[in-house]
Design an enzyme around this catalytic site. Structure first.
Site, PDB file in Angstrom:
ATOM      1  N   ASP A  94       0.798  -1.229   0.000  1.00 43.55           N
ATOM      2  CA  ASP A  94       0.000   0.000   0.000  1.00 43.55           C
ATOM      3  C   ASP A  94       0.834   1.283   0.000  1.00 43.55           C
ATOM      4  OD1 ASP A  94      -2.397  -1.420   0.051  1.00 43.55           O
ATOM      5  OD2 ASP A  94      -2.336  -1.626   2.225  1.00 43.55           O
ATOM      6  N   ARG A 101      -7.004  -1.365 -21.333  1.00 45.29           N
ATOM      7  CA  ARG A 101      -7.014  -0.280 -22.321  1.00 45.29           C
ATOM      8  C   ARG A 101      -7.297  -0.842 -23.719  1.00 45.29           C
ATOM      9  NH1 ARG A 101      -4.548   4.617 -23.616  1.00 45.29           N
ATOM     10  NH2 ARG A 101      -3.766   4.890 -21.520  1.00 45.29           N
ATOM     11  N   LYS A 107     -12.586  11.235 -27.449  1.00 45.81           N
ATOM     12  CA  LYS A 107     -11.771  10.096 -27.004  1.00 45.81           C
ATOM     13  C   LYS A 107     -12.502   8.793 -27.297  1.00 45.81           C
ATOM     14  CE  LYS A 107      -8.125  11.494 -24.420  1.00 45.81           C
ATOM     15  NZ  LYS A 107      -6.822  10.870 -24.326  1.00 45.81           N
TER      16      LYS A 107
END
Ligand code: ADP
Length: 320
Positions: free
Chosen positions: A128, A155, A215
Site C-alpha cells: 500500500d 485499455r 476520445k
C-alpha cells in the site's frame, strides 16, 4: 552481544517479504547469530510456532511472492497478558530480539514488545505504500507493475468498445498505487482519498472527453474504500457517452514474484535491521528516504505526516 533473534511477517502479505526473511537469516547467520522463524506473525509467537532458520532453508525463496513464514492477524496482541505469553515463548528459546516485517499495526506490536524488553526492528512490508516515514515499502513496486500490466490490457479492450474502464486498486487510504499507476498507464482520471471524490465532476469530465475531445475510451483509476465502483460504472453508462465497466483488481495486486527493486529494497532493509540489533538498538523501523536506508524510532514514525503528493498530482494534471 545478542546471540539469537527471531523474524516474523505480520499483517497483509507483500511481494518481497521472503527476500527480507532471506536477507535477515543469511546476514544474521554470517554475523554469528542464530536466527529463528516465527510462523504466522504474532499468533505464532504466542503459540510457540518457532523454528530455526538456516542458510539452506531460505534458499529458493528470494523470487517467491507471499511469505513462507505465513502471516496472521491477532487483535488480542494489544493485551499485555497475551504479549507476556509471547515473551515467555521467546525466552524459552533464548530469543532476545525480533525483526517484524509488516505495516503500522505490526509496528505497534513491535514497539510494545520493545517496551517489555525484547528489542524489535520493524521493516515496512505492504503493497500500500502507506507507511509515511519511508518513500517506498517492500512490495509497492511489484504491485505497481501488476496494476500497470492489468490496466494496459484493459485499455486494449476498452479502446475497441468505446468504454470507460473504472479500475479499483488497493492502497488502504494511501493514493500512491492509484496515482503512480495513473501516470504510468496514461489514465484520464485518478481518484484517491487525498484528491477526494466528486462524482458529478467526474461524470462531467467524462462527457467532455467523449463529446468534445472525441476520445475512444477513458480510464479511471480509483483507490479502494472510496465508492462502490460497480454502481459508479452504471452511472457512467447512464450519464456519459461511454459504456462504464468496473474492474476490481483485488488480491491479484498482492501476489507475484517481487520485482528487482523490491528484492533490492528488502535485502538492504534486512541488512540494516541486523546492524541495528547487533548494536543493541530496538524500537526502530527501517525506511528508505532520498535513496538512503535509514531508521526512525517507531514512536516517531507512527505520527509522521505523509509526504506531499503535490508534485506527482501536478504531473498527472499537466499530462492531461
Ligand atoms: P499491518 O501491520 O499490515 O498494519 P494490522 O493492523 O492488522 O496489519 O496489524 C497486524 C498485527 O499487529 C495485529 O493483528 C496485531 O497482532 C498487532 N497489533 C496491531 N496493533 C497493535 C497494538 N496497538 N498493540 C500491539 N499489537 C498490535
Amino acid at each position: 552481544m545478542i546471540k539469537r533473534i527471531g523474524v516474523l511477517t505480520s499483517g497483509g502479505d507483500s511481494p518481497g517479504m521472503n527476500a527480507a526473511v532471506r536477507a535477515i537469516t543469511r546476514i544474521g547467520i554470517n554475523a554469528g547469530l542464530e536466527v529463528f522463524g516465527i510462523y504466522n506473525g504474532y499468533k505464532g509467537m504466542v503459540e510457540g510456532y518457532i523454528e530455526p532458520l538456516t542458510t539452506e532453508s531460505v534458499s529458493e525463496i528470494l523470487t517467491r511472492g507471499g511469505t513462507v513464514l505465513g502471516s496472521a492477524r491477532l487483535p488480542e496482541f494489544k493485551d499485555i497478558e497475551v504479549r507476556k505469553k509471547a515473551i515467555k515463548q521467546l525466552q524459552r528459546r533464548g530469543i532476545e530480539a525480533v525483526v517484524v516485517i509488516g505495516g503500522d499495526g505490526s509496528y505497534r506490536g513491535a514497539l510494545e514488545l520493545t517496551h517489555m524488553g525484547i528489542n524489535c526492528i520493524g521493516l515496512p512490508g505492504t503493497i500500500d505504500n502507506d507507511i509515511t516515514c519511508t518513500d517506498y515499502t517492500i512490495g509497492f513496486m511489484t504491485a505497481l507493475e501488476t496494476v500497470v500490466d492489468a490496466v494496459d490490457k484493459l485499455r486494449d479492450t476498452s479502446n475497441s468498445h468505446h468504454r470507460c474502464s473504472i479500475v479499483e486498486v488497493m492502497g488502504n487510504r494511501c493514493g500512491d498505487l492509484a496515482l503512480w499507476s495513473g501516470i504510468a498507464c496514461g489514465a484520464e482520471i485518478v481518484v484517491t482519498s487525498e484528491s477526494g471524490f466528486d462524482e458529478q465532476d467526474i461524470l462531467d469530465r467524462l462527457r467532455d472527453l467523449d463529446q468534445i475531445k472525441k476520445k475512444k475510451h477513458a480510464i479511471v483509476i480509483i483507490s479502494e474504500k472510496i465508492t462502490d465502483v460497480h454502481q459508479f460504472a452504471k452511472r457512467v453508462t447512464l450519464n456519459t457517452g461511454f459504456s462504464g465497466r468496473a474492474t476490481v483488481l483485488g488480491h491479484i495486486q498482492r501476489g507475484g514474484s517481487p520485482c528487482p527493486f523490491d528484492r533490492m529494497l528488502a535485502s538492504q532493509m534486512g541488512e540494516k535491521a541486523i546492524d541495528l540489533l547487533m548494536q543493541g538498538i530496538g524500537g526502530q523501523c527501517v525506511a528508505i528516504r532520498d535513496n538512503q536506508i535509514v531508521a526512525y524510532p517507531i514512536e516517531r514514525a507512527l505520527v509522521m505526516p505523509s509526504s506531499s503528493k503535490k508534485p506527482l498530482t501536478n504531473l498527472f494534471e499537466r499530462l492531461g
